[in-house]
Design a protein around this motif. Sequence first.
Motif, short mmCIF file in Angstrom:
data_model
loop_
_atom_site.label_atom_id
_atom_site.label_comp_id
_atom_site.label_asym_id
_atom_site.label_seq_id
_atom_site.Cartn_x
_atom_site.Cartn_y
_atom_site.Cartn_z
N ALA A 1 0.83 -1.20 0.00
CA ALA A 1 0.00 0.00 0.00
C ALA A 1 0.87 1.26 0.00
N GLU A 2 1.96 1.24 0.78
CA GLU A 2 2.86 2.39 0.82
C GLU A 2 3.49 2.64 -0.55
N GLU A 3 3.89 1.56 -1.22
CA GLU A 3 4.51 1.69 -2.54
C GLU A 3 3.53 2.23 -3.57
N LEU A 4 2.28 1.77 -3.49
CA LEU A 4 1.28 2.15 -4.49
C LEU A 4 0.48 3.38 -4.10
N HIS A 5 0.80 3.96 -2.93
CA HIS A 5 0.09 5.14 -2.43
C HIS A 5 -1.41 4.87 -2.27
N LEU A 6 -1.69 3.71 -1.69
CA LEU A 6 -3.05 3.32 -1.36
C LEU A 6 -3.12 3.02 0.12
N THR A 7 -4.33 2.81 0.61
CA THR A 7 -4.47 2.39 2.00
C THR A 7 -4.31 0.88 2.07
N GLN A 8 -4.00 0.38 3.29
CA GLN A 8 -3.85 -1.06 3.47
C GLN A 8 -5.16 -1.79 3.19
N SER A 9 -6.24 -1.18 3.58
CA SER A 9 -7.55 -1.82 3.36
C SER A 9 -7.88 -1.86 1.87
N ALA A 10 -7.46 -0.84 1.12
CA ALA A 10 -7.72 -0.84 -0.32
C ALA A 10 -6.96 -1.97 -1.01
N VAL A 11 -5.70 -2.19 -0.62
CA VAL A 11 -4.92 -3.28 -1.20
C VAL A 11 -5.53 -4.61 -0.83
N SER A 12 -5.91 -4.77 0.41
CA SER A 12 -6.53 -6.02 0.87
C SER A 12 -7.81 -6.31 0.09
N ARG A 13 -8.59 -5.27 -0.16
CA ARG A 13 -9.84 -5.43 -0.90
C ARG A 13 -9.57 -5.84 -2.34
N GLN A 14 -8.52 -5.25 -2.97
CA GLN A 14 -8.18 -5.61 -4.34
C GLN A 14 -7.73 -7.07 -4.43
N ILE A 15 -7.02 -7.54 -3.43
CA ILE A 15 -6.58 -8.94 -3.41
C ILE A 15 -7.78 -9.87 -3.27
N ARG A 16 -8.73 -9.50 -2.39
CA ARG A 16 -9.94 -10.32 -2.23
C ARG A 16 -10.72 -10.38 -3.53
N ASN A 17 -10.83 -9.22 -4.20
CA ASN A 17 -11.54 -9.20 -5.48
C ASN A 17 -10.85 -10.10 -6.51
N LEU A 18 -9.52 -10.10 -6.50
CA LEU A 18 -8.78 -10.93 -7.44
C LEU A 18 -8.97 -12.41 -7.13
N GLU A 19 -8.95 -12.75 -5.85
CA GLU A 19 -9.16 -14.14 -5.45
C GLU A 19 -10.56 -14.61 -5.81
N GLU A 20 -11.55 -13.74 -5.68
CA GLU A 20 -12.91 -14.09 -6.06
C GLU A 20 -13.02 -14.24 -7.57
N PHE A 21 -12.32 -13.38 -8.30
CA PHE A 21 -12.33 -13.44 -9.76
C PHE A 21 -11.75 -14.77 -10.24
N LEU A 22 -10.68 -15.24 -9.57
CA LEU A 22 -10.00 -16.46 -9.97
C LEU A 22 -10.55 -17.70 -9.28
N SER A 23 -11.38 -17.49 -8.26
CA SER A 23 -11.90 -18.60 -7.44
C SER A 23 -10.76 -19.41 -6.83
N ARG A 24 -9.73 -18.71 -6.42
CA ARG A 24 -8.57 -19.36 -5.82
C ARG A 24 -8.02 -18.46 -4.72
N ASP A 25 -7.45 -19.08 -3.68
CA ASP A 25 -6.74 -18.32 -2.65
C ASP A 25 -5.31 -18.08 -3.14
N LEU A 26 -4.89 -16.82 -3.08
CA LEU A 26 -3.54 -16.48 -3.51
C LEU A 26 -2.60 -16.30 -2.33
N PHE A 27 -3.16 -15.95 -1.18
CA PHE A 27 -2.39 -15.77 0.05
C PHE A 27 -3.07 -16.48 1.20
N ILE A 28 -2.26 -16.84 2.17
CA ILE A 28 -2.78 -17.34 3.44
C ILE A 28 -2.36 -16.35 4.51
N ARG A 29 -3.30 -15.92 5.36
CA ARG A 29 -2.98 -14.98 6.44
C ARG A 29 -2.75 -15.79 7.71
#
Length: 318
Positions: free
Chosen positions: A32-60
């Motif tokens: 988020a710091e690199e892309l000048h976004l908020t942490q929640s915005a990056v997290s949301r984009q990753i969730r959207n990508l995982e839903e788009f692909l129907s796959r988990d890309l990260f494990i928390r």
Amino acid sequence: MSNAFMRRYIPSSTALKCFEASVRHLSFTKAAEELHLTQSAVSRQIRNLEEFLSRDLFIRLNKRLVLTGTGAAYYKEVVPLLDGMENACLKMLHREDEKTTLTISALPTLASYWLMPRLAQFQLEHPQFQIKVRSLDDAAKIDPESIDIILHYGGDHWPRAMSHQLMREKVLAVCSPALLERIAAVEYPDQVQPLSWSVQDVTLFPFLHLSSRINAWPDWMVAQGLESGSFAGASFAHFHMLLEAAKNSMGIAIMPTMLAEKTLQTGELVAPFGEPVETPHEYLLSYPVDKADLEQVVIFRDWLLGKSSDLTPSYKTN
């Protein structure tokens, strides 16, 4: 299916950029710091990508971000595509407009020591042109399609080219002030400095040569009415090497006035052995016939040829 109804199955570029940065940092916060976004915005984009692909890309795991095997495989596929998209965009940003780009190919030493000071003035007077200067290392490799103007030695010719004489070549015997003092101390120890040197005195100095111009010293001697003798001395492949050797007191060199001009003006070199001698050679400005009417070619040609008074160096030879 008709092309009008085709839809590319591609996620948003923002999601892909967030994914790529998150993999590199293994941190949504740092991404988020690199892309000048908020942490929640990056997290949301990753969730959207995982839903788009129907796959988990990260494990928390306890505040740690771990890339899954699927995520690693996807990253390997995505990075080259992102790099390709970036390169395509950069190429477009730097794409040359044929109407405003002026591409000049010149001999390396001629470009460095003679063209650049004049080119700066041309750019100030004609800021509408984007200038590119290329090294003219091999005449056989010149592509008329990509070159507008060629500045070259008179012996080289190109088919279907128009040429104009820039200048006749004149040469000088030059050396460093330090070498003059050294030779004077040995040969004329009782003389008061500065000495008045004559052309005959060149034989007291070590000679320097350009390997492609083995007749430079004999021709200069003949022009000065002197008898040729031994010209043994160090030899160099390029004029800029020869110039540096002379500046560093290795010996005395025959240099075209246009290349020695700056160092003579600054005093790094001196020419106490007579006036410039004209050689049979010349320097030309050439361009392909089919580019004779291009605005940038016409303006640059007329501007440079119109600098006739600027082609003669201003310095003292003794």
